[in-house]
Design a protein around this motif. Structure first.
Motif, short mmCIF file in Angstrom:
data_model
loop_
_atom_site.label_atom_id
_atom_site.label_comp_id
_atom_site.label_asym_id
_atom_site.label_seq_id
_atom_site.Cartn_x
_atom_site.Cartn_y
_atom_site.Cartn_z
N ARG A 136 85.37 63.00 -35.69
CA ARG A 136 86.78 62.64 -35.50
C ARG A 136 86.93 61.28 -34.82
NH1 ARG A 136 88.92 65.70 -39.26
NH2 ARG A 136 88.94 67.93 -38.79
N GLY A 137 85.82 60.68 -34.40
CA GLY A 137 85.88 59.36 -33.78
C GLY A 137 85.90 59.36 -32.27
N ALA A 138 85.84 60.55 -31.66
CA ALA A 138 85.84 60.64 -30.19
C ALA A 138 84.49 60.21 -29.63
CB ALA A 138 86.16 62.06 -29.76
N THR A 139 84.48 59.74 -28.39
CA THR A 139 83.24 59.42 -27.70
C THR A 139 82.66 60.71 -27.12
OG1 THR A 139 84.06 57.23 -27.10
CG2 THR A 139 82.18 58.07 -25.85
N VAL A 140 81.37 60.92 -27.35
CA VAL A 140 80.72 62.14 -26.88
C VAL A 140 79.79 61.82 -25.71
CG1 VAL A 140 79.18 64.07 -27.47
CG2 VAL A 140 80.82 63.20 -29.17
N ILE A 141 80.04 62.50 -24.58
CA ILE A 141 79.17 62.40 -23.41
C ILE A 141 78.43 63.73 -23.30
CG2 ILE A 141 79.03 62.07 -20.91
CD1 ILE A 141 81.69 60.59 -21.05
N SER A 142 77.12 63.69 -23.28
CA SER A 142 76.34 64.93 -23.16
C SER A 142 75.74 65.06 -21.78
CB SER A 142 75.22 64.97 -24.21
OG SER A 142 74.24 63.97 -23.95
N VAL A 171 73.40 63.66 -30.69
CA VAL A 171 74.77 63.45 -31.16
C VAL A 171 75.53 62.50 -30.22
CG1 VAL A 171 76.99 64.58 -31.62
CG2 VAL A 171 74.87 65.71 -32.28
N ALA A 172 75.19 62.54 -28.94
CA ALA A 172 75.99 61.88 -27.90
C ALA A 172 75.91 60.35 -27.94
CB ALA A 172 75.55 62.38 -26.53
N ASP A 173 77.01 59.73 -27.49
CA ASP A 173 77.06 58.28 -27.30
C ASP A 173 76.55 57.91 -25.91
OD1 ASP A 173 78.65 57.52 -29.81
OD2 ASP A 173 79.96 59.01 -28.89
N ILE A 174 76.84 58.76 -24.94
CA ILE A 174 76.42 58.55 -23.55
C ILE A 174 75.68 59.81 -23.12
CG2 ILE A 174 77.19 58.17 -21.17
CD1 ILE A 174 79.69 56.81 -22.38
N ARG A 175 74.50 59.64 -22.52
CA ARG A 175 73.64 60.79 -22.20
C ARG A 175 73.39 60.88 -20.70
NH1 ARG A 175 72.01 57.88 -26.47
NH2 ARG A 175 71.93 58.93 -28.51
N LEU A 176 73.88 61.96 -20.10
CA LEU A 176 73.60 62.25 -18.70
C LEU A 176 72.64 63.44 -18.65
CD1 LEU A 176 77.19 61.89 -17.19
CD2 LEU A 176 75.41 60.13 -17.43
N HIS A 177 71.98 63.60 -17.51
CA HIS A 177 70.92 64.62 -17.45
C HIS A 177 70.99 65.47 -16.18
CE1 HIS A 177 68.96 62.80 -20.91
NE2 HIS A 177 69.13 61.62 -20.32
N THR A 178 70.52 66.69 -16.31
CA THR A 178 70.30 67.55 -15.15
C THR A 178 68.85 67.98 -15.15
OG1 THR A 178 71.03 69.47 -16.44
CG2 THR A 178 72.67 68.42 -15.03
N VAL A 179 68.32 68.19 -13.96
CA VAL A 179 66.95 68.64 -13.80
C VAL A 179 66.98 69.99 -13.08
CG1 VAL A 179 64.68 68.14 -12.81
CG2 VAL A 179 66.13 66.27 -13.66
N ALA A 180 66.35 70.99 -13.66
CA ALA A 180 66.39 72.33 -13.08
C ALA A 180 64.99 72.89 -12.98
CB ALA A 180 67.27 73.26 -13.91
N ASP A 181 64.83 73.78 -12.03
CA ASP A 181 63.54 74.42 -11.79
C ASP A 181 63.51 75.81 -12.42
OD1 ASP A 181 60.96 74.59 -10.74
OD2 ASP A 181 61.64 75.56 -8.91
#
Length: 286
Positions: A205-211, A223-233
């Motif tokens: 649809r043209g939206a910006t995707v942040i993952s 798929v994402a345009d901007i990629r953030l991350h989490t680190v888990a144990d």
């Protein structure tokens, strides 16, 4: 972001040769700092060119740059505070031991999550969220709880943020997104079929995707345009998303505080919200 964490997270998706080199680096980072590319190749039973190509696949110009990143990762490594335990929780552990292990795991995941996100990518996410006409926040399961909390926080600042726990409703809402809108999608594994499909539709649809995903390569990240991350144990035997949920909440709170700092009238919105809620806490008039 720690290169050791990145390698460890991606081991399962690596080709056999790369996996052998990567596993050696993760298991022996101090030894790697003393090894040449030829010596590492000999230790892992691979060719020197395989070691160089492995480094390049991680985004480095060569093996020396990879070694520098390993050295930096070791220097920034978080150590368990004295008296605190960090290891697997066992069936026979006492209440005191379980509490120490749990607190240690949570602290570690929160610290590593903040460290895993480069400032330029955080800045891109903030700029995108600031400019968004609408922000749709997607997530299922434990991620849905975090998504709901984040949507409430953004709404307190007057942002047009939406989240619904029903993935079908999420999909329907996303179908109306456009180029001025943002999809903020949370999934630690990055493989949740509902969230991936929602992200694909938002992208179409043209939206910006942040993952927001773990460090491992995954469909949502692609798929994402901007990629953030989490680190888990998290361990495979635990399916309650204990530390991954805390990691997500920490990142959401971090983003919320940064957004609050950037918004000139944020304090007015927060004050109005608190004043409105306080009315519900007053005793009813007789």
């Amino acid at each position: 972001m720690s290169v050791l964490k990145i390698i460890d997270a991606q081991l399962e998706t690596m080709a056999p040769a790369d996996r052998q080199i990567g596993q050696f680096i993760v298991d022996n980072p101090d030894r790697v700092l003393r090894l040449s590319s030829a010596a590492l190749a000999e230790e892992t039973g691979r060719s020197q060119s395989s070691v160089v190509k492995f480094s390049q696949k991680l985004g480095f110009s060569g093996y020396q740059d990879l070694k520098l990143a390993v050295s930096k990762a070791k220097a920034q490594e978080w150590h368990v505070p004295p008296g605190m335990i960090h290891s697997t929780i066992e069936i026979g552990d006492s209440h005191a031991t379980i509490s120490q292990k749990l607190i240690s795991s949570k602290l570690l995941s929160m610290q590593q999550t903040i460290a895993a996100n480069h400032e330029p990518e955080i800045a891109r996410a903030l700029e995108t969220l600031d400019a968004a006409r609408r922000i749709h926040i997607a997530g299922v399961g434990a991620s849905s709880l975090v998504a709901r909390d984040f949507s409430y926080k953004l709404q307190k600042l007057g942002r047009n943020a939406l989240h619904d726990s029903d993935s079908h409703v999420q999909m329907a809402n996303v179908s109306s997104l456009g180029e001025e809108d943002v999809l903020f999608a949370l999934s630690y594994s990055g493989t949740s079929i509902e969230t991936v499909r929602i992200a694909e539709l938002a992208k179409a649809r043209g939206a910006t995707v942040i993952s927001v995903t773990g460090l491992q390569q995954n469909p949502l990240m692609r798929v994402a345009d901007i990629r953030l991350h989490t680190v888990a144990d998290e361990e495979r035997v635990r399916s309650s998303a204990i530390t991954s949920r805390d990691a997500q909440l920490t990142l959401m709170d971090f983003l919320f505080i940064l957004i609050l700092q950037r918004q000139p009238d944020a304090n007015d919105y927060v004050h109005n919200s608190e004043a409105s809620v306080s009315a519900l806490k007053m005793p009813a008039a007789k």
